[in-house]
Design a protein around this motif. Sequence first.
Motif, PDB file in Angstrom:
ATOM      1  N   PHE A  37       0.818  -1.217   0.000  1.00  0.00           N
ATOM      2  CA  PHE A  37       0.000   0.000   0.000  1.00  0.00           C
ATOM      3  C   PHE A  37       0.858   1.277   0.000  1.00  0.00           C
ATOM      4  O   PHE A  37       0.648   2.161  -0.834  1.00  0.00           O
ATOM      5  N   PRO A  38       1.848   1.397   0.899  1.00  0.00           N
ATOM      6  CA  PRO A  38       2.668   2.618   0.853  1.00  0.00           C
ATOM      7  C   PRO A  38       3.491   2.737  -0.428  1.00  0.00           C
ATOM      8  O   PRO A  38       3.723   3.842  -0.912  1.00  0.00           O
ATOM      9  N   GLN A  39       3.906   1.606  -1.010  1.00  0.00           N
ATOM     10  CA  GLN A  39       4.652   1.653  -2.263  1.00  0.00           C
ATOM     11  C   GLN A  39       3.781   2.197  -3.389  1.00  0.00           C
ATOM     12  O   GLN A  39       4.197   3.079  -4.150  1.00  0.00           O
ATOM     13  N   LEU A  40       2.554   1.667  -3.491  1.00  0.00           N
ATOM     14  CA  LEU A  40       1.645   2.124  -4.536  1.00  0.00           C
ATOM     15  C   LEU A  40       1.197   3.558  -4.299  1.00  0.00           C
ATOM     16  O   LEU A  40       1.028   4.336  -5.246  1.00  0.00           O
ATOM     17  N   SER A  41       1.031   3.924  -3.034  1.00  0.00           N
ATOM     18  CA  SER A  41       0.639   5.302  -2.709  1.00  0.00           C
ATOM     19  C   SER A  41       1.721   6.287  -3.133  1.00  0.00           C
ATOM     20  O   SER A  41       1.431   7.364  -3.668  1.00  0.00           O
ATOM     21  N   ARG A  42       2.976   5.903  -2.888  1.00  0.00           N
ATOM     22  CA  ARG A  42       4.091   6.766  -3.272  1.00  0.00           C
ATOM     23  C   ARG A  42       4.163   6.914  -4.795  1.00  0.00           C
ATOM     24  O   ARG A  42       4.357   8.014  -5.319  1.00  0.00           O
ATOM     25  N   GLU A  48       1.040  11.839 -10.022  1.00  0.00           N
ATOM     26  CA  GLU A  48      -0.092  12.777  -9.999  1.00  0.00           C
ATOM     27  C   GLU A  48       0.260  14.115 -10.653  1.00  0.00           C
ATOM     28  O   GLU A  48      -0.526  14.669 -11.442  1.00  0.00           O
ATOM     29  N   GLN A  49       1.448  14.650 -10.350  1.00  0.00           N
ATOM     30  CA  GLN A  49       1.837  15.941 -10.912  1.00  0.00           C
ATOM     31  C   GLN A  49       2.016  15.850 -12.426  1.00  0.00           C
ATOM     32  O   GLN A  49       1.662  16.782 -13.155  1.00  0.00           O
ATOM     33  N   VAL A  50       2.561  14.722 -12.899  1.00  0.00           N
ATOM     34  CA  VAL A  50       2.760  14.546 -14.339  1.00  0.00           C
ATOM     35  C   VAL A  50       1.407  14.488 -15.048  1.00  0.00           C
ATOM     36  O   VAL A  50       1.207  15.108 -16.102  1.00  0.00           O
ATOM     37  N   VAL A  51       0.472  13.750 -14.456  1.00  0.00           N
ATOM     38  CA  VAL A  51      -0.861  13.621 -15.047  1.00  0.00           C
ATOM     39  C   VAL A  51      -1.557  14.981 -15.096  1.00  0.00           C
ATOM     40  O   VAL A  51      -2.186  15.340 -16.102  1.00  0.00           O
ATOM     41  N   ALA A  52      -1.444  15.737 -14.020  1.00  0.00           N
ATOM     42  CA  ALA A  52      -2.074  17.075 -13.985  1.00  0.00           C
ATOM     43  C   ALA A  52      -1.459  17.984 -15.045  1.00  0.00           C
ATOM     44  O   ALA A  52      -2.174  18.741 -15.721  1.00  0.00           O
ATOM     45  N   ALA A  53      -0.137  17.905 -15.210  1.00  0.00           N
ATOM     46  CA  ALA A  53       0.534  18.732 -16.217  1.00  0.00           C
ATOM     47  C   ALA A  53       0.120  18.325 -17.631  1.00  0.00           C
ATOM     48  O   ALA A  53      -0.052  19.184 -18.508  1.00  0.00           O
ATOM     49  N   PHE A  54      -0.054  17.029 -17.852  1.00  0.00           N
ATOM     50  CA  PHE A  54      -0.450  16.544 -19.167  1.00  0.00           C
ATOM     51  C   PHE A  54      -1.896  16.935 -19.470  1.00  0.00           C
ATOM     52  O   PHE A  54      -2.248  17.288 -20.607  1.00  0.00           O
ATOM     53  N   THR A  55      -2.739  16.901 -18.459  1.00  0.00           N
ATOM     54  CA  THR A  55      -4.136  17.330 -18.620  1.00  0.00           C
ATOM     55  C   THR A  55      -4.202  18.801 -19.012  1.00  0.00           C
ATOM     56  O   THR A  55      -4.974  19.192 -19.904  1.00  0.00           O
ATOM     57  N   LEU A  56      -3.384  19.629 -18.351  1.00  0.00           N
ATOM     58  CA  LEU A  56      -3.350  21.048 -18.674  1.00  0.00           C
ATOM     59  C   LEU A  56      -2.819  21.257 -20.093  1.00  0.00           C
ATOM     60  O   LEU A  56      -3.337  22.100 -20.848  1.00  0.00           O
TER      61      LEU A  56
END
Length: 370
Positions: A37-42, A48-56
């Motif tokens: 769980f902590p590995q996948l969370s990390r 997350e930041q890459v996905v947000a940047a790609f969405t923008l």
Amino acid sequence: MALSENLQSKLEQICDRHEELGRLLTEAEVVADRVRFPQLSREYSELEQVVAAFTLYRSYVDDLTQAQDLANEDDEEMRALALETVAELTPLLESQVETLQRSLLPKDPNDDANVYLEIRAGTGGEEAGLFSADLFNMYLGYANARGWQNELVSANTTGIGGFKQVVVRLAGRDVYSKLKFEAGAHRVQRVPKTESQGRIHTSACTVAVMPDKDEDIDIEIDKSELRIDRYRASGAGGQHVNKTDSAVRITHLPTGTVAECQQERSQIRNRERAMSLLLAKLRDAELTQRRNQEASDRKAQVGSGDRSERIRTYNFPQGRITDHRINLTLYKLDEVLAGELDQIIEPLTLNHQAEQLQELHATNGEVPTS
């Protein structure tokens, strides 16, 4: 300016993986797994930041395409408005492309590692030893400002307050990523305390930055290839260090690599720390060899770790510090020696990323190796 097909494909794969991780992190079996769980969370957080940047980025592309279509309309007012929108969106899109390219640059697997920092006096006699102490205090100041822990491993002092050689272990967040470009030869120009006629002397020290990490480079050591010497520790430590042979020096005979520790009261603890330092030195030598091999196939990069490379000059009469790799000169010598190193480290990091981006463009979006 748009992303290449290769980079766009990689970013779409990242989005798919981010979505998959989001589903996995809601499954009861995964939530209950204290390791997974902590590995996948990390991983989810990192993507997350890459996905947000790609969405923008995609929203900019859609808006720009629409504005360019409207710029061909017969309505003059509509056309003017569309051209204004194109002018506003174009630099935003270019900036977003660069942000995404940087996000895909390969990360050094050692960036999050703790390090052994070794400083050795070179040419210059006593003055080089004093300069070693200046560098040691500079790095401790930087470490303290970042909240890192420091642990003195070994120190060979001179008679007037300098170091012939000193090793300190620094532990904390992103230690190696911040200090990896410090490896190399550091030169000082100043009037030594021992100089009676006021003449400027040039001395030098070498700095080695060795990641304290086992991954990626597996070092096997045959115990028969080690020579272990025990000796009486000197320096701080109270009366104990003068009465027992607690200090340990380990020599790897095939390479001549030496590691020692004298700071612990326990001989067993000193041996453990010396062995850890020896492994770090051998891994660093292997890492340097790999990087040198890569550099022979392409242009040399900042941070090659070449110990013979003069990387920086500290000029005291002028209050000037110059990093020769990126032709950076600052007249802030006192600030840097007090530990304000980010004003040098950040330009070095940006320069390294710029070289990686240049290679990325030259290979049409194929992500280069670290």
